[in-house]
Design a protein around this motif. Sequence first.
Motif, short mmCIF file in Angstrom:
data_model
loop_
_atom_site.label_atom_id
_atom_site.label_comp_id
_atom_site.label_asym_id
_atom_site.label_seq_id
_atom_site.Cartn_x
_atom_site.Cartn_y
_atom_site.Cartn_z
N VAL A 1 0.82 -1.21 0.00
CA VAL A 1 0.00 0.00 0.00
C VAL A 1 0.85 1.26 0.00
CG1 VAL A 1 -1.65 1.34 1.38
CG2 VAL A 1 -2.07 -1.06 0.92
N PRO A 2 1.92 1.36 0.80
CA PRO A 2 2.71 2.60 0.74
C PRO A 2 3.40 2.83 -0.60
CG PRO A 2 3.24 1.35 2.71
CD PRO A 2 2.37 0.49 1.86
N LEU A 3 3.54 1.81 -1.41
CA LEU A 3 4.18 1.95 -2.72
C LEU A 3 3.21 2.43 -3.79
CD1 LEU A 3 6.36 -1.26 -2.76
CD2 LEU A 3 7.06 1.06 -2.14
N ALA A 4 1.92 2.44 -3.50
CA ALA A 4 0.92 2.85 -4.48
C ALA A 4 1.00 4.36 -4.69
CB ALA A 4 -0.48 2.46 -4.01
N PRO A 5 0.90 4.82 -5.92
CA PRO A 5 0.98 6.26 -6.18
C PRO A 5 -0.27 6.98 -5.69
CG PRO A 5 0.48 5.10 -8.20
CD PRO A 5 0.74 4.06 -7.15
N VAL A 6 -0.09 8.19 -5.24
CA VAL A 6 -1.23 9.01 -4.83
C VAL A 6 -1.58 9.96 -5.96
CG1 VAL A 6 -0.82 8.88 -2.35
CG2 VAL A 6 0.36 10.60 -3.70
N ALA A 7 -2.76 10.52 -5.91
CA ALA A 7 -3.20 11.43 -6.96
C ALA A 7 -2.32 12.66 -6.98
CB ALA A 7 -4.65 11.81 -6.73
N ALA A 8 -1.94 13.08 -8.17
CA ALA A 8 -1.10 14.26 -8.32
C ALA A 8 -1.96 15.51 -8.24
CB ALA A 8 -0.38 14.22 -9.66
N GLN A 9 -1.50 16.48 -7.52
CA GLN A 9 -2.19 17.76 -7.43
C GLN A 9 -1.55 18.68 -8.46
OE1 GLN A 9 -4.83 18.23 -5.40
NE2 GLN A 9 -4.62 16.10 -4.77
N ALA A 10 -2.05 18.64 -9.68
CA ALA A 10 -1.44 19.39 -10.77
C ALA A 10 -2.47 20.33 -11.39
CB ALA A 10 -0.91 18.43 -11.84
N TYR A 11 -1.98 21.40 -11.96
CA TYR A 11 -2.83 22.40 -12.60
C TYR A 11 -2.58 22.35 -14.10
CZ TYR A 11 -4.40 26.95 -14.24
OH TYR A 11 -5.01 27.95 -14.94
N VAL A 12 -3.66 22.28 -14.86
CA VAL A 12 -3.56 22.33 -16.31
C VAL A 12 -4.12 23.69 -16.72
CG1 VAL A 12 -4.32 21.32 -18.48
CG2 VAL A 12 -3.83 19.85 -16.54
N GLY A 13 -3.27 24.51 -17.29
CA GLY A 13 -3.67 25.84 -17.68
C GLY A 13 -4.59 25.83 -18.89
N PRO A 14 -5.16 26.98 -19.21
CA PRO A 14 -6.10 27.03 -20.34
C PRO A 14 -5.44 26.72 -21.68
CG PRO A 14 -5.71 29.23 -19.45
CD PRO A 14 -5.03 28.27 -18.54
N GLY A 15 -4.19 27.10 -21.87
CA GLY A 15 -3.51 26.80 -23.14
C GLY A 15 -3.31 25.32 -23.34
N ALA A 16 -2.83 24.65 -22.30
CA ALA A 16 -2.61 23.20 -22.40
C ALA A 16 -3.93 22.46 -22.50
CB ALA A 16 -1.82 22.72 -21.20
N GLY A 17 -4.94 22.93 -21.79
CA GLY A 17 -6.26 22.28 -21.84
C GLY A 17 -6.89 22.37 -23.21
N LEU A 18 -6.85 23.58 -23.82
CA LEU A 18 -7.42 23.74 -25.15
C LEU A 18 -6.62 22.96 -26.19
CD1 LEU A 18 -8.38 27.51 -25.15
CD2 LEU A 18 -9.90 25.54 -25.11
N THR A 19 -5.33 22.88 -26.01
CA THR A 19 -4.50 22.08 -26.92
C THR A 19 -4.87 20.61 -26.83
OG1 THR A 19 -2.70 23.66 -26.71
CG2 THR A 19 -2.14 21.47 -27.53
N ALA A 20 -5.07 20.12 -25.62
CA ALA A 20 -5.45 18.71 -25.44
C ALA A 20 -6.83 18.44 -26.04
CB ALA A 20 -5.44 18.35 -23.96
N ILE A 21 -7.77 19.35 -25.84
CA ILE A 21 -9.11 19.17 -26.41
C ILE A 21 -9.05 19.20 -27.93
CG2 ILE A 21 -11.38 20.26 -26.64
CD1 ILE A 21 -11.06 21.15 -23.70
N GLY A 22 -8.29 20.14 -28.48
CA GLY A 22 -8.15 20.22 -29.94
C GLY A 22 -7.49 18.99 -30.53
N THR A 23 -6.52 18.45 -29.83
CA THR A 23 -5.86 17.24 -30.30
C THR A 23 -6.82 16.06 -30.31
OG1 THR A 23 -3.76 18.03 -29.44
CG2 THR A 23 -3.93 15.68 -29.87
N MET A 24 -7.64 15.94 -29.28
CA MET A 24 -8.60 14.84 -29.23
C MET A 24 -9.65 14.98 -30.35
SD MET A 24 -7.42 12.90 -27.02
CE MET A 24 -8.71 11.71 -26.89
N ILE A 25 -10.12 16.20 -30.59
CA ILE A 25 -11.09 16.41 -31.67
C ILE A 25 -10.46 16.06 -33.02
CG2 ILE A 25 -12.39 18.20 -32.91
CD1 ILE A 25 -12.90 19.50 -30.17
N ALA A 26 -9.21 16.47 -33.24
CA ALA A 26 -8.53 16.16 -34.50
C ALA A 26 -8.33 14.66 -34.67
CB ALA A 26 -7.20 16.89 -34.56
N LEU A 27 -8.00 13.97 -33.60
CA LEU A 27 -7.80 12.52 -33.67
C LEU A 27 -9.10 11.81 -34.01
CD1 LEU A 27 -5.86 10.13 -33.23
CD2 LEU A 27 -6.58 10.14 -30.85
N ILE A 28 -10.19 12.22 -33.38
CA ILE A 28 -11.49 11.61 -33.67
C ILE A 28 -11.91 11.89 -35.11
CG2 ILE A 28 -13.95 11.72 -33.09
CD1 ILE A 28 -13.04 12.15 -30.15
#
Length: 84
Positions: free
Chosen positions: A20-47
């Motif tokens: 159990v102590p070796l299991a990873p915990v959830a990362a507390q990370a921030y995804v900014g608007p530029g990276a978020g829109l890029t990820a959404i655009g990439t997924m739309i283009a892939l589909i």
Amino acid sequence: MRNCIPKFRTALLAVSGGLVPLAPVAAQAYVGPGAGLTAIGTMIALIAALLLAVVGFVWYPIKRLMRSRKAPNDPAARTTGPRQ
């Protein structure tokens, strides 16, 4: 045979408790608007690319088959003689 099952359960509990102590915990990370829109655009283009690939490999051969079947029965497609 009956004594084997409780020993196995105890060993499994000990091993899983030790891992159990070796299991990873959830990362507390921030995804900014530029990276978020890029990820959404990439997924739309892939589909869209996958859908267009399906259209290219499935729809166009069917369309050509339907057109080739339709051409002999179409009076406009028949030629009555050479044009002058």
